[in-house]
Scaffold this motif. Structure first.
Motif, PDB file in Angstrom:
ATOM      1  N   LEU A 179      -8.804  -7.938  -2.076  1.00 34.16           N
ATOM      2  CA  LEU A 179      -8.253  -7.297  -0.885  1.00 34.16           C
ATOM      3  C   LEU A 179      -9.359  -6.887   0.093  1.00 34.16           C
ATOM      4  CD1 LEU A 179      -5.520  -5.168  -2.660  1.00 34.16           C
ATOM      5  CD2 LEU A 179      -5.069  -6.831  -0.856  1.00 34.16           C
ATOM      6  N   LYS A 180     -10.484  -6.403  -0.457  1.00 34.41           N
ATOM      7  CA  LYS A 180     -11.606  -5.998   0.397  1.00 34.41           C
ATOM      8  C   LYS A 180     -12.190  -7.176   1.167  1.00 34.41           C
ATOM      9  CE  LYS A 180     -13.264  -2.192  -2.515  1.00 34.41           C
ATOM     10  NZ  LYS A 180     -14.352  -1.787  -3.441  1.00 34.41           N
ATOM     11  N   VAL A 197      -4.703  -5.605   5.053  1.00 36.41           N
ATOM     12  CA  VAL A 197      -4.974  -4.278   4.503  1.00 36.41           C
ATOM     13  C   VAL A 197      -5.068  -3.232   5.600  1.00 36.41           C
ATOM     14  CG1 VAL A 197      -6.605  -2.878   3.181  1.00 36.41           C
ATOM     15  CG2 VAL A 197      -6.202  -5.269   2.538  1.00 36.41           C
ATOM     16  N   LEU A 251      -6.939   0.947   1.445  1.00 34.66           N
ATOM     17  CA  LEU A 251      -6.978   0.682   0.008  1.00 34.66           C
ATOM     18  C   LEU A 251      -6.810   1.988  -0.763  1.00 34.66           C
ATOM     19  CD1 LEU A 251      -9.879  -1.912  -0.464  1.00 34.66           C
ATOM     20  CD2 LEU A 251      -7.443  -2.295  -0.827  1.00 34.66           C
ATOM     21  N   GLY A 287       1.537  -3.872  -3.934  1.00 36.15           N
ATOM     22  CA  GLY A 287       1.225  -3.429  -2.578  1.00 36.15           C
ATOM     23  C   GLY A 287       2.422  -2.764  -1.930  1.00 36.15           C
ATOM     24  N   VAL A 339      -2.631  -0.890  -2.302  1.00 41.74           N
ATOM     25  CA  VAL A 339      -2.908  -1.054  -0.890  1.00 41.74           C
ATOM     26  C   VAL A 339      -1.697  -0.682  -0.045  1.00 41.74           C
ATOM     27  CG1 VAL A 339      -2.258  -3.515  -1.090  1.00 41.74           C
ATOM     28  CG2 VAL A 339      -3.654  -2.792   0.851  1.00 41.74           C
ATOM     29  N   GLU A 368      -0.048  -1.894   3.308  1.00 38.15           N
ATOM     30  CA  GLU A 368      -0.175  -3.232   3.889  1.00 38.15           C
ATOM     31  C   GLU A 368       0.177  -3.300   5.375  1.00 38.15           C
ATOM     32  OE1 GLU A 368       0.867  -5.732  -0.150  1.00 38.15           O
ATOM     33  OE2 GLU A 368       2.482  -4.704   0.912  1.00 38.15           O
ATOM     34  N   ASN A 410      -0.156 -11.002   1.016  1.00 40.50           N
ATOM     35  CA  ASN A 410      -0.844 -10.498  -0.183  1.00 40.50           C
ATOM     36  C   ASN A 410      -0.280 -11.107  -1.457  1.00 40.50           C
ATOM     37  OD1 ASN A 410      -2.790  -8.897   1.021  1.00 40.50           O
ATOM     38  ND2 ASN A 410      -1.553  -7.032   0.956  1.00 40.50           N
ATOM     39  N   TYR A 455      -3.232 -11.443  -4.090  1.00 41.40           N
ATOM     40  CA  TYR A 455      -3.955 -10.178  -3.985  1.00 41.40           C
ATOM     41  C   TYR A 455      -3.160  -9.058  -4.647  1.00 41.40           C
ATOM     42  CZ  TYR A 455      -6.429 -12.718  -0.233  1.00 41.40           C
ATOM     43  OH  TYR A 455      -7.138 -13.633   0.502  1.00 41.40           O
TER      44      TYR A 455
END
Length: 466
Positions: free
Chosen positions: A30-31, A38, A41, A72, A115, A117, A156, A161
């Motif tokens: 995700l980063k 994102v 986080l 997420g 996360v 989103e 995602n 993710y």
């Protein structure tokens, strides 16, 4: 596709992977992702929860099916002590004071939030471009939109993710981005899942729903979130949908589709041809197919946006910077309200607020808004008649494939019309699932009210057929 939830659960129980390592891997993805999915986080919280799951497994204790599964959350859901921005300038520094019921149920089941989103601001859009965090890029082709408004959630899941994500669907905001990114997205029957803690867009059609990579994962998450909630009076008690029950499709004898959708000038030849080819395959399996008459798609879109704009103008009237939000001081109180709302709402949100206030104003409410309410009743009655003839209604998710990033912003009307095949089922408050098969943007499976199980059954049938 097999259930990722079942697979990860077994891997955790067999100690083939650790929950901490799994969560860290997803956080790293995700980063580093370049799809603008994102908003924030939840790293510390996620890793703390993962350690607790690993400790339970180490002690030989059983864990629940969702325990340790990373997911997420579309950034319109309250999660206590996290930023809940709705992808807007107005709430960019707002922290939730409580947790939405649907999200709390997942936390109680042991699922791990990773996360918040990216999405269209306050859910206003069909492309996830109306956001302060940058346009969400499609999982398949990053030149194209991710769909909206739950674009970040769908991308995602598509990019692995998150194992699943929780979107919000008002007029197609789960189903359309799911179709654009080749994943499953489910809008349940209105009231099956509590809306408490979801930022309201249009309260009469807002729905909480899951996005995942299989019908089995949709079923698991749906069961976890469903049920009566005293904080949301529109909710109703619902029975658990078992895995075995959705494998038996013998109860589905007749499928219908709307002639007006397929004969519309708006539908691309690619979507039309692939949809009709799917109908032929269903007929070949011995299921009767009926052609149904319905409202023109333009009528559905205009009815939906008439009501949705009116409701959003009412729901967002509370956001003036006084109690919460990014307040901008003016020379007096009236000036402060005006500047705060003018500077902090997106152009699309302002368009909907202004339109909604016009619809509700004296002289217009009787002429337009009340007619919209009457049309919604007619649409709902039409669905009731249709479901006396057929068990399931099948339709394309969208009339066209995803546009390039930037195109929708230049033409808001085209963006509204991209919802032509999803908004009718929202007005009818019907359970509808996007399945990533049958056309370039998937197929939409719809059942009568409370027939969520039947929708999942037919999705399994199509998985095996197509």
């Amino acid at each position: 596709m097999e259930s990722l939830i079942h697979k990860i659960h077994q891997q955790l129980m067999n100690k083939e992977i650790s929950c901490t390592k799994l969560v860290q891997e997803k956080l790293d993805l995700l980063k580093s992702n370049t799809h603008n999915t994102v908003n924030s986080l939840l790293e510390d919280t996620a890793l703390d929860l993962a350690k607790k799951v690993d400790e339970k497994i180490k002690k030989g204790q059983e864990i629940g099916l969702l325990e340790g599964i990373p997911f997420g959350i579309k950034d319109v859901y309250m999660l206590q002590e996290t930023y809940t921005t709705a992808s807007s300038d107005l709430l960019k520094n707002y922290k939730s004071a409580y947790t939405a019921t649907a999200i709390q149920k997942l936390l109680d089941a042991g699922a791990i939030p990773l996360v918040k989103e990216n999405c269209d601001s306050f859910g206003h859009g069909s492309s996830s471009e109306n956001t302060i965090f940058g346009a969400v890029k499609n999982a398949v082709n990053s030149d194209l939109v991710g769909g909206g408004s739950s674009g970040g959630s769908a991308v995602n899941v598509a990019k692995n993710y998150t194992i699943f994500s929780i979107g919000g669907d008002t007029g197609g905001s789960i189903r359309q981005p799911a179709g654009y990114n080749n994943v499953f997205g489910f809008k349940p029957t209105y009231g099956r899942i509590s809306r408490f803690g979801l930022m309201a867009y249009a309260s009469s059609t807002d729905c909480v729903g899951p996005i995942a990579k299989s019908t089995e994962d949709i079923r698991i998450v749906l069961n976890a979130m469903s049920g009566k909630d005293v904080k949301d009076q529109t909710t109703y008690p619902s029975e658990i949908i078992s895995k075995e029950s959705i494998l038996n499709v013998d109860t589905i004898k007749t499928v219908g589709y709307f002639k007006n959708f397929i004969e519309s000038d708006a539908i691309s030849s690619e979507i039309k041809e692939s949809f009709l080819a799917t109908i032929d395959k269903i007929k070949a399996k011995g299921i009767e197919v009926k052609i149904l008459d319905f409202f023109e798609s333009d009528t559905l879109v205009s009815t939906y946006y008439t009501l949705a704009m009116a409701e959003t103008a009412s729901n967002l009237s509370r956001l003036d910077g006084t109690n919460y939000g990014n307040r901008i001081e003016g020379e007096n109180l009236k000036d402060t309200y005006s500047i705060t709302r003018s500077e902090n709402f997106s152009e699309e949100s302002k368009r909907r607020i202004v339109g909604g206030n016009q619809l509700l104003s004296q002289g217009f409410s009787d002429e337009i808004y009340l007619k919209g309410l009457n049309l919604r009743d007619q649409i709902a009655n039409n669905f009731e008649k249709d479901f006396k003839e057929v068990d399931i209604i099948l339709s394309p998710v969208t009339p066209n494939t995803p546009p390039k990033i930037g195109e929708s912003l230049k033409n808001p009307l085209a963006m509204y019309l991209s919802d032509a095949y999803t908004v009718g089922f929202s007005l009818g408050q019907l359970p509808t699932l996007t399945i990533p098969k049958g056309t370039a943007t998937g197929l939409q499976i719809t059942g009568a009210k409370t027939q969520d199980e039947l929708v999942l059954k037919f999705a399994n049938f199509l998985n095996d057929t197509l």
